[in-house]
Design a protein around this motif. Structure first.
Motif, mmCIF file in Angstrom:
data_model
loop_
_atom_site.group_PDB
_atom_site.id
_atom_site.type_symbol
_atom_site.label_atom_id
_atom_site.label_comp_id
_atom_site.label_asym_id
_atom_site.label_seq_id
_atom_site.Cartn_x
_atom_site.Cartn_y
_atom_site.Cartn_z
ATOM 1 N N LYS A 28 -1.441 2.565 -17.741
ATOM 2 C CA LYS A 28 -0.648 1.736 -16.823
ATOM 3 C C LYS A 28 0.683 2.432 -16.624
ATOM 4 C CE LYS A 28 1.888 -1.843 -15.262
ATOM 5 N NZ LYS A 28 3.074 -1.408 -14.564
ATOM 6 N N TRP A 29 0.917 2.957 -15.416
ATOM 7 C CA TRP A 29 2.163 3.637 -15.086
ATOM 8 C C TRP A 29 3.133 2.656 -14.469
ATOM 9 C CZ3 TRP A 29 2.207 8.242 -17.207
ATOM 10 C CH2 TRP A 29 1.004 8.916 -17.405
ATOM 11 N N ASP A 30 4.420 2.955 -14.566
ATOM 12 C CA ASP A 30 5.406 2.126 -13.889
ATOM 13 C C ASP A 30 5.252 2.284 -12.393
ATOM 14 O OD1 ASP A 30 6.485 1.173 -16.198
ATOM 15 O OD2 ASP A 30 8.085 2.654 -16.295
ATOM 16 N N GLY A 31 5.527 1.221 -11.672
ATOM 17 C CA GLY A 31 5.408 1.239 -10.213
ATOM 18 C C GLY A 31 5.133 -0.164 -9.716
ATOM 19 N N PHE A 32 4.720 -0.258 -8.485
ATOM 20 C CA PHE A 32 4.392 -1.544 -7.884
ATOM 21 C C PHE A 32 2.891 -1.736 -7.895
ATOM 22 C CE2 PHE A 32 8.382 -0.378 -5.786
ATOM 23 C CZ PHE A 32 9.126 -1.518 -6.044
ATOM 24 N N ARG A 33 2.447 -2.864 -8.395
ATOM 25 C CA ARG A 33 1.034 -3.231 -8.329
ATOM 26 C C ARG A 33 0.802 -3.810 -6.956
ATOM 27 N NH1 ARG A 33 -2.863 -4.687 -12.255
ATOM 28 N NH2 ARG A 33 -4.837 -4.586 -11.165
ATOM 29 N N ALA A 34 -0.188 -3.319 -6.239
ATOM 30 C CA ALA A 34 -0.413 -3.769 -4.866
ATOM 31 C C ALA A 34 -1.904 -3.868 -4.560
ATOM 32 C CB ALA A 34 0.248 -2.820 -3.885
ATOM 33 N N LEU A 35 -2.215 -4.717 -3.599
ATOM 34 C CA LEU A 35 -3.573 -4.892 -3.105
ATOM 35 C C LEU A 35 -3.534 -4.656 -1.603
ATOM 36 C CD1 LEU A 35 -6.509 -5.919 -3.686
ATOM 37 C CD2 LEU A 35 -5.686 -8.144 -2.956
ATOM 38 N N VAL A 36 -4.339 -3.715 -1.137
ATOM 39 C CA VAL A 36 -4.478 -3.464 0.296
ATOM 40 C C VAL A 36 -5.799 -4.058 0.730
ATOM 41 C CG1 VAL A 36 -4.759 -1.704 2.077
ATOM 42 C CG2 VAL A 36 -3.189 -1.310 0.207
ATOM 43 N N ALA A 43 -4.600 -3.971 8.452
ATOM 44 C CA ALA A 43 -4.381 -3.745 7.027
ATOM 45 C C ALA A 43 -3.190 -4.569 6.563
ATOM 46 C CB ALA A 43 -4.127 -2.276 6.751
ATOM 47 N N VAL A 44 -3.327 -5.180 5.395
ATOM 48 C CA VAL A 44 -2.256 -5.978 4.807
ATOM 49 C C VAL A 44 -2.035 -5.475 3.386
ATOM 50 C CG1 VAL A 44 -1.517 -8.287 4.140
ATOM 51 C CG2 VAL A 44 -2.869 -7.980 6.205
ATOM 52 N N LEU A 45 -0.779 -5.303 3.026
ATOM 53 C CA LEU A 45 -0.395 -4.867 1.691
ATOM 54 C C LEU A 45 0.330 -6.024 1.018
ATOM 55 C CD1 LEU A 45 -0.152 -2.428 -0.292
ATOM 56 C CD2 LEU A 45 2.042 -1.941 0.804
ATOM 57 N N ARG A 46 -0.177 -6.439 -0.155
ATOM 58 C CA ARG A 46 0.407 -7.579 -0.866
ATOM 59 C C ARG A 46 0.665 -7.215 -2.323
ATOM 60 N NH1 ARG A 46 -3.988 -9.902 1.838
ATOM 61 N NH2 ARG A 46 -3.385 -11.353 3.462
ATOM 62 N N SER A 47 1.640 -7.905 -2.910
ATOM 63 C CA SER A 47 1.854 -7.772 -4.350
ATOM 64 C C SER A 47 0.753 -8.548 -5.057
ATOM 65 C CB SER A 47 3.224 -8.336 -4.736
ATOM 66 O OG SER A 47 3.217 -9.745 -4.653
ATOM 67 N N ARG A 48 0.684 -8.406 -6.372
ATOM 68 C CA ARG A 48 -0.356 -9.146 -7.105
ATOM 69 C C ARG A 48 -0.146 -10.646 -7.049
ATOM 70 N NH1 ARG A 48 0.623 -10.399 -12.709
ATOM 71 N NH2 ARG A 48 2.708 -9.777 -13.327
ATOM 72 N N ARG A 49 1.055 -11.070 -6.691
ATOM 73 C CA ARG A 49 1.330 -12.504 -6.543
ATOM 74 C C ARG A 49 1.161 -12.987 -5.103
ATOM 75 N NH1 ARG A 49 5.933 -11.692 -10.568
ATOM 76 N NH2 ARG A 49 4.976 -12.398 -12.499
ATOM 77 N N GLY A 50 0.787 -12.079 -4.206
ATOM 78 C CA GLY A 50 0.525 -12.451 -2.824
ATOM 79 C C GLY A 50 1.667 -12.239 -1.853
ATOM 80 N N THR A 51 2.795 -11.695 -2.319
ATOM 81 C CA THR A 51 3.932 -11.443 -1.440
ATOM 82 C C THR A 51 3.610 -10.296 -0.489
ATOM 83 O OG1 THR A 51 5.444 -12.129 -3.187
ATOM 84 C CG2 THR A 51 6.391 -10.858 -1.385
ATOM 85 N N CYS A 57 6.379 -0.722 3.100
ATOM 86 C CA CYS A 57 5.568 0.485 2.905
ATOM 87 C C CYS A 57 4.711 0.762 4.135
ATOM 88 C CB CYS A 57 4.684 0.324 1.675
ATOM 89 S SG CYS A 57 5.576 -0.073 0.170
ATOM 90 N N PRO A 58 5.331 1.014 5.292
ATOM 91 C CA PRO A 58 4.538 1.199 6.514
ATOM 92 C C PRO A 58 3.587 2.399 6.455
ATOM 93 C CG PRO A 58 6.828 1.821 6.879
ATOM 94 C CD PRO A 58 6.756 1.192 5.518
ATOM 95 N N GLU A 59 3.928 3.418 5.653
ATOM 96 C CA GLU A 59 3.057 4.582 5.565
ATOM 97 C C GLU A 59 1.740 4.254 4.866
ATOM 98 O OE1 GLU A 59 5.519 4.434 1.890
ATOM 99 O OE2 GLU A 59 5.937 4.132 3.995
ATOM 100 N N VAL A 60 1.768 3.344 3.909
ATOM 101 C CA VAL A 60 0.542 2.922 3.224
ATOM 102 C C VAL A 60 -0.332 2.131 4.192
ATOM 103 C CG1 VAL A 60 -0.396 1.524 1.337
ATOM 104 C CG2 VAL A 60 1.656 2.908 0.965
ATOM 105 N N VAL A 61 0.283 1.230 4.937
ATOM 106 C CA VAL A 61 -0.455 0.415 5.911
ATOM 107 C C VAL A 61 -1.050 1.313 6.999
ATOM 108 C CG1 VAL A 61 -0.268 -1.438 7.617
ATOM 109 C CG2 VAL A 61 0.923 -1.624 5.428
ATOM 110 N N ALA A 62 -0.282 2.302 7.473
ATOM 111 C CA ALA A 62 -0.770 3.213 8.514
ATOM 112 C C ALA A 62 -2.009 3.980 8.044
ATOM 113 C CB ALA A 62 0.331 4.184 8.922
ATOM 114 N N GLY A 63 -2.029 4.373 6.784
ATOM 115 C CA GLY A 63 -3.206 5.052 6.245
ATOM 116 C C GLY A 63 -4.367 4.108 6.020
ATOM 117 N N ALA A 64 -4.071 2.879 5.603
ATOM 118 C CA ALA A 64 -5.121 1.915 5.273
ATOM 119 C C ALA A 64 -5.887 1.438 6.502
ATOM 120 C CB ALA A 64 -4.520 0.718 4.538
ATOM 121 N N VAL A 65 -5.263 1.416 7.676
ATOM 122 C CA VAL A 65 -5.980 0.939 8.867
ATOM 123 C C VAL A 65 -7.135 1.863 9.234
ATOM 124 C CG1 VAL A 65 -4.026 -0.332 9.819
ATOM 125 C CG2 VAL A 65 -4.402 2.029 10.511
#
Length: 77
Positions: A28-36, A43-51, A57-65
């Motif tokens: 487990k590395w430090d960072g943000f836990r996320a669900l795409v 594409a939607v990027l959320r935290s583990r709590r749903g935020t 992080c538009p670059e992650v969303v751009a790749g995920a689509v």
């Protein structure tokens, strides 16, 4: 039909990191836990709590689509 992404898997601390034969572990590395999640080309990027994290992080969303519909990725970024 709206697709609902699965709940993220949370890590569990253990006193000794010994693994049974046939089991695998992941550091487990430090960072943000996320669900795409990808649904109907969106594409939607959320935290583990749903935020919603997509605006941060538009670059992650751009790749995920580019992923197929009904895709879910759970990880640390």
């Amino acid at each position: 039909m709206t697709w609902t992404p699965p709940e993220p898997m949370l890590s569990t601390p253990v006193p000794k990191p010994d693994l049974l034969p046939g089991w695998a572990g992941e550091q487990k590395w430090d960072g943000f836990r996320a669900l795409v999640s990808v649904d109907a080309g969106r594409a939607v990027l959320r935290s583990r709590r749903g935020t919603e994290m997509s605006p941060a992080c538009p670059e992650v969303v751009a790749g995920a689509v580019q992923l197929p519909d009904a895709t879910a990725l759970d990880g640390v970024m």
